[in-house]
Design an enzyme around this catalytic site. Structure first.
Site, PDB file in Angstrom:
ATOM      1  N   HIS A   1       0.718  -1.374   0.042  1.00  0.00           N
ATOM      2  CA  HIS A   1       0.110  -0.028   0.048  1.00  0.00           C
ATOM      3  C   HIS A   1       0.831   1.326   0.071  1.00  0.00           C
ATOM      4  CE1 HIS A   1       0.100   1.071   4.450  1.00  0.00           C
ATOM      5  NE2 HIS A   1       0.177  -0.436   4.706  1.00  0.00           N
TER       6      HIS A   1
ATOM      7  N   ASP B   1       5.603   2.288   7.156  1.00  0.00           N
ATOM      8  CA  ASP B   1       4.589   1.448   6.708  1.00  0.00           C
ATOM      9  C   ASP B   1       3.528   2.072   5.750  1.00  0.00           C
ATOM     10  OD1 ASP B   1       2.112  -0.065   6.736  1.00  0.00           O
ATOM     11  OD2 ASP B   1       1.577   0.477   8.898  1.00  0.00           O
TER      12      ASP B   1
ATOM     13  N   GLU C   1      -5.303   1.612   2.371  1.00  0.00           N
ATOM     14  CA  GLU C   1      -5.111   0.729   3.008  1.00  0.00           C
ATOM     15  C   GLU C   1      -5.415   0.827   4.567  1.00  0.00           C
ATOM     16  OE1 GLU C   1      -3.151  -2.545   5.492  1.00  0.00           O
ATOM     17  OE2 GLU C   1      -2.751  -0.445   5.693  1.00  0.00           O
ATOM     18  N   GLU C   2      -4.756   2.037   4.938  1.00  0.00           N
ATOM     19  CA  GLU C   2      -4.937   2.573   6.481  1.00  0.00           C
ATOM     20  C   GLU C   2      -6.159   2.541   6.945  1.00  0.00           C
ATOM     21  OE1 GLU C   2      -2.641   1.595   8.488  1.00  0.00           O
ATOM     22  OE2 GLU C   2      -0.885   2.130   7.129  1.00  0.00           O
TER      23      GLU C   2
ATOM     24  N   ASP D   1       4.125  -6.089   3.146  1.00  0.00           N
ATOM     25  CA  ASP D   1       3.875  -5.233   4.670  1.00  0.00           C
ATOM     26  C   ASP D   1       4.752  -5.012   5.496  1.00  0.00           C
ATOM     27  OD1 ASP D   1       2.296  -2.729   5.726  1.00  0.00           O
ATOM     28  OD2 ASP D   1       0.373  -3.487   4.879  1.00  0.00           O
TER      29      ASP D   1
ATOM     30  N   HIS E   1       2.875   2.626  13.273  1.00  0.00           N
ATOM     31  CA  HIS E   1       1.867   3.755  13.342  1.00  0.00           C
ATOM     32  C   HIS E   1       2.091   4.586  14.502  1.00  0.00           C
ATOM     33  CE1 HIS E   1      -1.526   1.287  11.436  1.00  0.00           C
ATOM     34  NE2 HIS E   1      -0.503   1.287  10.734  1.00  0.00           N
TER      35      HIS E   1
HETATM   36 ZN   LIG Z   1       0.990  -1.315   6.305  1.00  0.00          ZN
END
Ligand SMILES: [Zn+2]
Length: 339
Positions: A59, A171, A201-202, A224, A308
């Site tokens: 992503h 990420d 995606e998130e 990922d 994150h």
């Molecule tokens: Zn990811």
């Protein structure tokens, strides 16, 4: 890994992936048979080969922030786009992009700005951006609700260890980098291969849903990152100990046959791997696996610390080993993982 650093520097919060997509398109164009952008914004690169059809997905989007409202004093309230910990945001420098001109600001809270001590963990609603400008001045500059706040970073640094990479958007720019390297390294492919750089995606694995519907792969792998727990007393996933194979996450059970095949390849080429059995998180593979009649799917991920947050940390060897493992997989694809 120059291209990875470039990808990390690009801003691409979910729904705002254009510059990341342009960067990847330019980089891979000479190496693919077709390149297209679907209606939803996914970038789909195709290398011709024989059936079955393979889909590799990474992503392009990253977590971030969006302006929610501006109060009379010019304080900007915001909404999170994807999972981001409010704790790491206090004191963070941000900017708003206004046609190439940046409006700079800093994230703060009432307590911090008034010299009170912060007594409980802040929530997103407790935070605001101070740009030093009034509401009138911001409005004049065209700053309004719905615009993205870009989190400023010093990227491309290695902390104290040259083998580590620390910065924003690991990420999943790591996954995007791995796919671009595979595209460049694979001269002729056995199978039809679709390298899909997905959007959004998130916030719900949405780009994977629409692109898998279009590509109709026979089997698929999401590339990922995953959370390492190498600071725990008994760690299960550590930096530098190899790519992870997902067995299960919050939303899917991976295809056993694909995982066995990957395990055998890793053993043969002497690449260490780790197993990811997780209670939280999901990847594009969850939506790909339930596309149409179902798609055999798994996840190869690179472990990172501080997933994150605004700065994550990964190990170079895990990235290199993921490329080698997936390259070998595409050279020796599984024969019987179609169900
Ligand atoms: Zn990811």
């Amino acid at each position: 890994m120059k291209f990875l650093f470039k990808l990390m520097e690009a801003f691409g919060t979910s729904g705002n992936e254009e510059s990341v997509r342009a960067m990847i398109s330019k980089e891979i164009k000479p190496y693919v048979d077709d390149l297209s952008v679907d209606k939803y914004g996914n970038l789909i690169a195709h290398k011709k080969g024989a059936l079955p059809k393979v889909m590799l997905a990474a992503h392009m989007d990253e977590v971030g922030l969006m302006i929610k409202s501006i109060d009379d004093r010019g304080r900007i309230a915001f909404s999170n786009v994807g999972g981001i910990e409010p704790l790491v945001l206090v004191g963070h420098a941000v900017h708003i992009n206004k046609k190439g001109n940046k409006v700079h600001g800093v994230i703060t809270t009432e307590e911090v700005s008034n010299d009170f001590s912060v007594e409980k963990m802040p929530k997103i609603a407790d935070l605001f951006v101070d740009t030093g400008l009034s509401k009138t001045a911001l409005t004049k500059l065209g700053v309004k609700p719905g615009e993205y706040l870009m989190l400023d970073h010093k990227v491309n640094h290695h902390l104290g260890n040259k083998n580590l990479i620390a910065g924003k958007a690991l990420d999943d720019r790591i996954g995007c980098y791995i796919l671009t390297e595979l595209i460049k390294k694979i001269k002729s492919s056995k199978n039809e291969i679709y390298f899909v750089f997905t959007v959004q995606e998130e916030i719900g694995l949405y780009g994977a849903k629409t692109s898998a519907y279009k590509v109709e792969p026979d089997w698929a792998i999401a590339v990922d990152v995953t959370n390492s727990d190498d600071r725990a007393p008994q760690p299960t996933i550590e930096l530098g100990k190899g790519p992870c194979l997902t067995i299960k996450d919050a939303d899917m059970i991976s295809n056993k046959c694909l995982n066995n095949h990957l395990e055998n390849i890793a053993k043969k080429i002497k690449i260490p791997i780790q197993y990811d059995v997780s209670d939280f998180g999901a990847t594009d593979a969850a939506n790909i696996s339930i596309s149409k009649e179902g798609v055999s799917s798994t996840v190869v991920s690179v472990p990172v610390r501080n997933l994150h947050s605004t700065i994550s940390i990964a190990h170079k060897n895990d990235i290199e080993n993921s490329i080698t493992l997936l390259r070998e997989l595409l050279k020796n694809p599984p024969k019987l993982c179609l169900t």
